[in-house]
Structures are given as structure tokens and as C-alpha cells.
Scaffold this active site. Structure first.
Site, PDB file in Angstrom:
ATOM      1  N   SER A  31      73.475 132.091  62.847  1.00  0.00           N
ATOM      2  CA  SER A  31      73.030 130.696  62.732  1.00  0.00           C
ATOM      3  C   SER A  31      73.982 129.788  61.951  1.00  0.00           C
ATOM      4  O   SER A  31      74.233 128.660  62.386  1.00  0.00           O
ATOM      5  CB  SER A  31      71.628 130.642  62.129  1.00  0.00           C
ATOM      6  OG  SER A  31      70.729 131.208  63.049  1.00  0.00           O
ATOM      7  N   LYS A  35      57.348 132.922  61.102  1.00  0.00           N
ATOM      8  CA  LYS A  35      57.178 131.860  62.100  1.00  0.00           C
ATOM      9  C   LYS A  35      55.729 131.381  62.209  1.00  0.00           C
ATOM     10  O   LYS A  35      55.502 130.211  62.481  1.00  0.00           O
ATOM     11  CB  LYS A  35      57.670 132.339  63.476  1.00  0.00           C
ATOM     12  CG  LYS A  35      59.195 132.394  63.573  1.00  0.00           C
ATOM     13  CD  LYS A  35      59.657 132.770  64.957  1.00  0.00           C
ATOM     14  CE  LYS A  35      61.163 132.878  65.023  1.00  0.00           C
ATOM     15  NZ  LYS A  35      61.663 133.189  66.344  1.00  0.00           N
ATOM     16  N   ASN A  57      59.651 127.442  64.377  1.00  0.00           N
ATOM     17  CA  ASN A  57      60.933 128.032  63.968  1.00  0.00           C
ATOM     18  C   ASN A  57      61.870 126.965  63.394  1.00  0.00           C
ATOM     19  O   ASN A  57      62.999 127.253  63.045  1.00  0.00           O
ATOM     20  CB  ASN A  57      61.617 128.763  65.132  1.00  0.00           C
ATOM     21  CG  ASN A  57      62.223 127.814  66.135  1.00  0.00           C
ATOM     22  OD1 ASN A  57      61.698 126.720  66.332  1.00  0.00           O
ATOM     23  ND2 ASN A  57      63.320 128.206  66.739  1.00  0.00           N
ATOM     24  N   ASP A  94      62.329 127.515  69.984  1.00  0.00           N
ATOM     25  CA  ASP A  94      62.476 128.720  70.817  1.00  0.00           C
ATOM     26  C   ASP A  94      61.943 128.425  72.218  1.00  0.00           C
ATOM     27  O   ASP A  94      62.384 129.010  73.209  1.00  0.00           O
ATOM     28  CB  ASP A  94      61.667 129.899  70.238  1.00  0.00           C
ATOM     29  CG  ASP A  94      62.389 130.570  69.077  1.00  0.00           C
ATOM     30  OD1 ASP A  94      63.611 130.402  68.959  1.00  0.00           O
ATOM     31  OD2 ASP A  94      61.711 131.254  68.279  1.00  0.00           O
ATOM     32  N   GLY A 135      54.716 139.902  69.849  1.00  0.00           N
ATOM     33  CA  GLY A 135      54.952 139.180  68.590  1.00  0.00           C
ATOM     34  C   GLY A 135      55.140 137.694  68.830  1.00  0.00           C
ATOM     35  O   GLY A 135      54.772 137.154  69.881  1.00  0.00           O
ATOM     36  N   GLY A 136      55.733 137.032  67.831  1.00  0.00           N
ATOM     37  CA  GLY A 136      55.912 135.581  67.869  1.00  0.00           C
ATOM     38  C   GLY A 136      56.732 135.131  69.072  1.00  0.00           C
ATOM     39  O   GLY A 136      56.324 134.207  69.799  1.00  0.00           O
ATOM     40  N   ALA A 137      57.870 135.769  69.298  1.00  0.00           N
ATOM     41  CA  ALA A 137      58.746 135.344  70.405  1.00  0.00           C
ATOM     42  C   ALA A 137      58.053 135.568  71.749  1.00  0.00           C
ATOM     43  O   ALA A 137      58.163 134.737  72.658  1.00  0.00           O
ATOM     44  CB  ALA A 137      60.060 136.115  70.355  1.00  0.00           C
ATOM     45  N   GLY A 146      70.169 137.186  74.974  1.00  0.00           N
ATOM     46  CA  GLY A 146      69.535 136.160  74.142  1.00  0.00           C
ATOM     47  C   GLY A 146      70.467 135.150  73.493  1.00  0.00           C
ATOM     48  O   GLY A 146      69.993 134.229  72.833  1.00  0.00           O
TER      49      GLY A 146
HETATM   50  P1  NAP Z   1      58.098 140.306  66.020  1.00  0.00           P
HETATM   51  O1  NAP Z   1      57.171 139.195  65.726  1.00  0.00           O
HETATM   52  O2  NAP Z   1      58.412 141.281  64.975  1.00  0.00           O
HETATM   53  O3  NAP Z   1      57.477 141.014  67.341  1.00  0.00           O
HETATM   54  C1  NAP Z   1      58.106 141.956  68.043  1.00  0.00           C
HETATM   55  C2  NAP Z   1      57.071 142.715  68.895  1.00  0.00           C
HETATM   56  O4  NAP Z   1      57.795 143.756  69.465  1.00  0.00           O
HETATM   57  C3  NAP Z   1      55.948 143.326  68.090  1.00  0.00           C
HETATM   58  O5  NAP Z   1      54.860 142.487  68.022  1.00  0.00           O
HETATM   59  C4  NAP Z   1      55.685 144.611  68.853  1.00  0.00           C
HETATM   60  O6  NAP Z   1      54.703 144.395  69.865  1.00  0.00           O
HETATM   61  C5  NAP Z   1      56.988 144.925  69.549  1.00  0.00           C
HETATM   62  N1  NAP Z   1      57.685 146.007  68.858  1.00  0.00           N
HETATM   63  C6  NAP Z   1      58.175 146.022  67.600  1.00  0.00           C
HETATM   64  N2  NAP Z   1      58.754 147.216  67.332  1.00  0.00           N
HETATM   65  C7  NAP Z   1      58.609 147.964  68.453  1.00  0.00           C
HETATM   66  C8  NAP Z   1      58.974 149.291  68.803  1.00  0.00           C
HETATM   67  N3  NAP Z   1      59.619 150.090  67.944  1.00  0.00           N
HETATM   68  N4  NAP Z   1      58.683 149.732  70.040  1.00  0.00           N
HETATM   69  C9  NAP Z   1      58.027 148.929  70.929  1.00  0.00           C
HETATM   70  N5  NAP Z   1      57.667 147.670  70.640  1.00  0.00           N
HETATM   71  C10 NAP Z   1      57.939 147.193  69.433  1.00  0.00           C
HETATM   72  O7  NAP Z   1      59.508 139.756  66.479  1.00  0.00           O
HETATM   73  P2  NAP Z   1      59.791 138.414  67.272  1.00  0.00           P
HETATM   74  O8  NAP Z   1      60.059 137.340  66.288  1.00  0.00           O
HETATM   75  O9  NAP Z   1      58.745 138.232  68.279  1.00  0.00           O
HETATM   76  O10 NAP Z   1      61.201 138.760  67.942  1.00  0.00           O
HETATM   77  C11 NAP Z   1      61.316 139.748  68.944  1.00  0.00           C
HETATM   78  C12 NAP Z   1      62.767 139.902  69.363  1.00  0.00           C
HETATM   79  O11 NAP Z   1      63.224 138.682  69.919  1.00  0.00           O
HETATM   80  C13 NAP Z   1      63.704 140.201  68.196  1.00  0.00           C
HETATM   81  O12 NAP Z   1      64.666 141.116  68.622  1.00  0.00           O
HETATM   82  C14 NAP Z   1      64.340 138.862  67.895  1.00  0.00           C
HETATM   83  O13 NAP Z   1      65.627 139.007  67.349  1.00  0.00           O
HETATM   84  C15 NAP Z   1      64.417 138.261  69.293  1.00  0.00           C
HETATM   85  N6  NAP Z   1      64.434 136.801  69.285  1.00  0.00           N
HETATM   86  C16 NAP Z   1      65.510 136.179  69.819  1.00  0.00           C
HETATM   87  C17 NAP Z   1      65.571 134.813  69.866  1.00  0.00           C
HETATM   88  C18 NAP Z   1      66.782 134.147  70.464  1.00  0.00           C
HETATM   89  O14 NAP Z   1      66.980 132.952  70.222  1.00  0.00           O
HETATM   90  N7  NAP Z   1      67.558 134.833  71.251  1.00  0.00           N
HETATM   91  C19 NAP Z   1      64.521 134.049  69.367  1.00  0.00           C
HETATM   92  C20 NAP Z   1      63.410 134.707  68.834  1.00  0.00           C
HETATM   93  C21 NAP Z   1      63.383 136.089  68.793  1.00  0.00           C
HETATM   94  P3  NAP Z   1      53.517 145.475  70.119  1.00  0.00           P
HETATM   95  O15 NAP Z   1      53.050 145.907  68.786  1.00  0.00           O
HETATM   96  O16 NAP Z   1      52.508 144.691  70.869  1.00  0.00           O
HETATM   97  O17 NAP Z   1      54.083 146.592  70.926  1.00  0.00           O
END
Ligand code: NAP
Length: 407
Positions: A15, A56, A77, A93, A119-121, A213
Site C-alpha cells: 500500500s 474492516k 476499508n 474493495d 469473511g469480509g472480502a 488480486g
Molecule cells: P478474513 O476476514 O480473515 O476471511 C477469510 C475467510 O477465509 C474466513 O472467513 C474463512 O471462511 C476463510 N478461511 C480462512 N482461513 C482458511 C483456511 N485455512 N482454509 C479455508 N478457508 C479459510 O479475510 P478477508 O479480509 O476476507 O480477506 C480474504 C483474502 O482476500 C485475503 O487473502 C486478503 O489478503 C485478500 N484480499 C485482497 C484484496 C485485494 O485488494 N486484492 C482485498 C481484500 C482482501 P470460512 O470460515 O467460512 O471457511
């Protein structure tokens, strides 16, 4: 003006680099623990911040006003302080993921799209996809639709990974086997480090459309920067910043026959570009504690190749390196993904009669012609570009640098 990123933990983040390109600068990292969040919002004198995991959702409660996208996605975000000191929460996002779908050139209307993670994303992804008319299914480890009953969705058109699975440092992990989805057309992965996750590389191997991403990250940052600076930034700038970042972070990987000049070219290239140089044979030798030639003589080539793969996996997931590989690294298919995940692969080609064989056990044992016959299709398969080393090291270095600029 004070900008930054709030989250915990905050490891290496792209960032600050991205916001510098958009002019929202200086941009600091605010790694704030949960117990200190209240105090952060009471005392911080930021102009605008981005918010990342795990804040978030909770950050919404500190905002005096929320944008439509923040309300729809159920999280923020981006938070901006207005002229009256009030905090306005946005979800950029949302437009970032819209940009990602557009970049993938897919029409999801009435198509089944699987969203991995809840999750959030994933929430933001689902909101955007539903608005585009997709039939979304959230796959969650604990949900009704989970990784044990994926066969229910063999007719999926696209898969979006919104989990951290496959992200650095555990880069070779993937939640799904794509063979289960014969109708699949596209795979989108929100992860941007590595540049290509295992899921994305598996999709590439099946000839599917893929998008990582990084575009989303840059597109959401562009919209945040607009709120921070209170001025429009053109959409063309997104691709420009994305390409700059791709070039800066991608590894330059050199492959080719033993003695083709990879180490000398790599060292010179790294010096010219101000990058770290890794000679994999040197790293392997450090690990073995003996000369490679002696190790192969005693333990055999198979044992050597396993150690070589482990070391390729270690360096392949890093960023911004120049890497000279051993001549035989292409003989193990798994090494392709290790090198490709973050790298652009250059095959250094040199006439066989110009290749030395001293101290090169396989070149001596098998003979150069036979070795080349076996490896030529493999070098072809691994490489993104071919560069001929016939003239001088400087001309090869110049050619690679030119290709890097034009990529
Ligand atoms: P988060 O809130 O931590 O949620 C991730 C979700 O993934 C969890 O709710 C869980 O869902 C699942 N998960 C976590 N660990 C896991 C595992 N070991 N095996 C299977 N499922 C698993 O994270 P987030 O903020 O939503 O972000 C998710 C991903 O998107 C991250 O890698 C982040 O870096 C990426 N992201 C990228 C951007 C971008 O601009 N490119 C923006 C936002 C996020 P369940 O419990 O329902 O299985």
C-alpha cells in the site's frame, strides 16, 4: 496530510508504494492491537486511512457516516476525516472487485459463481457479483456448502478465492481441485502475493481465464486516494501503477544448459537493477555442505533434485530477485510452479560447442548433445522468453533489461 493503513498484524504491505504513485503521501503503517483500537481512533490525527484485516467490520462503529458501498458490503476499508472532523467510512474493495471482474472479461449474469470463504472480502465479492446477476454460492469450512460437498457445484462457471489460502508464505496451497469443475471458465483470486497462487496456476494450466488480486488492490487504492485527496484520478493510472508494481516485484529467473552463462549474467543483471542475486547452485551447495558434484556421485541425482526443489521453492516465493538456476531444474515439473508463481523465466541459449563441461558431472556423463536433446522441450516449456548468449554478457543483460521494461 497524514495517510496510512490500519490493521494487525501488518507485515509487508504494497500500500505505501501504491499510494505514493497516486500522491496520497506520506503513507504510514498503523499496526494497532485490538485493545488499543479505541485509543487509536480517539487520538489519531489522520486525514485518511485504509483499514485491513481484522478491523474492516468493527471500524464501521467509529464512523459518523457510511457510504452506500460500505452499508451494502457491511464493512469499511477507507476512512476519511471531513472538514468538521467527522469520520466517513467507505468500501473501495467494492469498486476494486468490480474492476477485477472487468479485467477478467467475463459475463457472470445467470452463471453459478463459487466464492471461497465467508469473511469480509467474501461479503464484498458477493455483493458485487449479485449486482452483476450471478448466482453466488459461498463455500465455507463450516457452512452448508463446504469443501466436502463441492460436487454439488460441478457446474460452476467461475470460482473466486476470498480466503488467505495460497498467500505468502504458504504459497503452494489450494482449497480446490479444478478437475471437479468441467464447465469452469474463470478463476479469480483476491490474493496478490504471490502474483500467481497455486489456484491461479492450476487454472492457467487448464487454459482458463485468470485474474489475480493485484488489479483489485490498485483499483481500490485509487478510489481511496480520490477520497483522501478530494480529486479525481483517471482509471488509466490503475493499469500503469499495477504494471509498475508487477515489474518491481517479479523475480527474473534464468534457466538454460550448464555453462550457458546464467550466473555471470544474473550477477550483472542484479547489479544493474539494484536487486538481490541468488545463485541456486551456491545456495544448494551451502545446504549440502559439500560440492554438488561430490554429492551426486555419492547420493545420486534423485536425492540431489529433491534438495534442489526444496531450495527453488524457498526462493521462488520471494520477490524482486534475480535467480540463476541449475541447468537441470527443468527436469522436475513441480519446479515450474515454484519459479512461475512470482517470476518471468528467461531461457539463456548458447551453442553447444561453446559450453564448458569441466566440473559439470551430468554434462560429462551423458554428453552435451544427449543432455540438450532431453532438456530442450523442457526449457521451451518453462520459459517466457528466449535470449541468445552468442555475443557478450553485456548484450544479454541489455536485452533482458529491455524486455523487462517492455513487459
Ligand atoms: P478474513 O476476514 O480473515 O476471511 C477469510 C475467510 O477465509 C474466513 O472467513 C474463512 O471462511 C476463510 N478461511 C480462512 N482461513 C482458511 C483456511 N485455512 N482454509 C479455508 N478457508 C479459510 O479475510 P478477508 O479480509 O476476507 O480477506 C480474504 C483474502 O482476500 C485475503 O487473502 C486478503 O489478503 C485478500 N484480499 C485482497 C484484496 C485485494 O485488494 N486484492 C482485498 C481484500 C482482501 P470460512 O470460515 O467460512 O471457511
Amino acid at each position: 496530510m497524514r495517510f496510512g493503513l490500519l490493521g494487525y498484524p501488518l507485515s509487508h504491505s504494497y500500500s505505501p508504494k501504491i499510494h505514493k504513485s497516486f500522491g496520497s503521501w506520506p503513507y504510514e503503517l498503523f499496526p494497532v492491537e485490538r485493545n488499543d483500537l479505541e485509543t487509536f481512533f480517539q487520538n489519531a490525527n489522520f486525514t485518511g486511512i485504509n483499514v485491513t484485516s481484522p478491523y474492516k467490520k468493527i471500524a464501521m462503529s467509529y464512523c459518523h457516516h457510511l457510504s452506500d458501498s460500505a452499508v451494502k458490503a457491511g464493512c469499511v476499508n477507507t476512512i476519511v476525516r471531513d472538514k468538521n472532523g467527522k469520520l466517513i467510512g467507505y468500501n473501495t474493495d467494492y469498486s476494486g472487485f468490480q474492476y477485477m471482474v472487468k479485467a477478467c472479461s467475463i459475463d457472470v449474469r445467470n452463471k453459478k459463481v463459487l466464492i471461497l470463504g465467508s469473511g469480509g472480502a467474501a461479503g464484498t465479492v458477493q455483493t458485487v457479483l449479485k449486482e452483476l446477476g450471478a448466482n453466488t454460492v459461498v463455500i465455507s469450512r463450516s457452512g452448508e456448502n463446504n469443501y466436502q460437498n463441492l460436487h454439488r457445484h460441478h457446474d460452476a462457471f467461475a470460482i473466486v478465492n476470498a480466503t488467505p489460502v495460497g498467500m505468502f508464505p504458504n504459497t503452494m496451497e489450494s482449497l480446490v481441485d479444478l478437475h471437479q469443475f468441467p464447465d469452469l471458465v474463470a478463476v479469480l483470486d483476491l490474493i496478490y502475493n504471490p502474483a500467481r497462487t497455486k489456484l491461479i496456476m492450476d487454472a492457467e494450466a487448464r487454459g482458463l481465464r485468470t485474474t489475480s488480486g493485484l488489479g483489485m488492490l490498485v483499483a481500490q487504492a485509487k478510489e481511496s486516494a480520490q477520497y483522501f485527496l478530494q480529486k479525481p484520478i483517471s482509471d488509466e493510472k490503475i493499469q500503469e501503477v499495477q504494471m509498475q508494481l508487477e515489474k518491481q516485484t517479479q523475480n527474473i529467473i534464468l534457466i538454460g544448459m550448464p555453462g550457458c552463462g546464467k550466473s555471470t549474467i544474473g550477477k550483472c543483471l542484479a547489479e544493474c537493477l539494484g536487486r538481490r542475486f541468488i545463485d541456486l547452485d551456491t545456495e544448494i551447495q551451502k545446504e549440502l555442505g559439500v560440492e554438488i558434484e561430490a554429492f551426486i556421485r555419492n547420493a545420486g541425482e534423485t536425492a540431489f533434485r529433491q534438495i534442489e526443489s526444496d531450495i527453488i521453492a524457498r526462493y521462488g516465493k520471494m520477490n524482486s530477485l534475480v535467480v540463476a538456476t541449475g541447468g537441470g531444474c527443468v527436469t522436475k515439473e513441480e519446479n515450474y510452479q515454484y519459479l512461475h508463481q512470482n517470476g518471468c523465466i528467461y531461457w539463456i541459449k548458447r551453442d553447444l560447442d561453446m559450453l564448458p563441461t569441466d566440473g559439470r558431472p551430468l554434462s560429462q556423463k551423458i554428453g552435451l548433445s544427449k543432455l540438450y536433446e532431453a532438456r530442450e522441450p523442457l526449457y521451451e516449456r518453462f520459459s517466457d522468453h528466449i535470449v541468445h548468449n552468442m555475443d557478450s554478457i553485456q548484450s544479454v543483460v541489455a536485452e533482458i533489461m529491455e524486455l523487462e521494461v517492455s513487459l
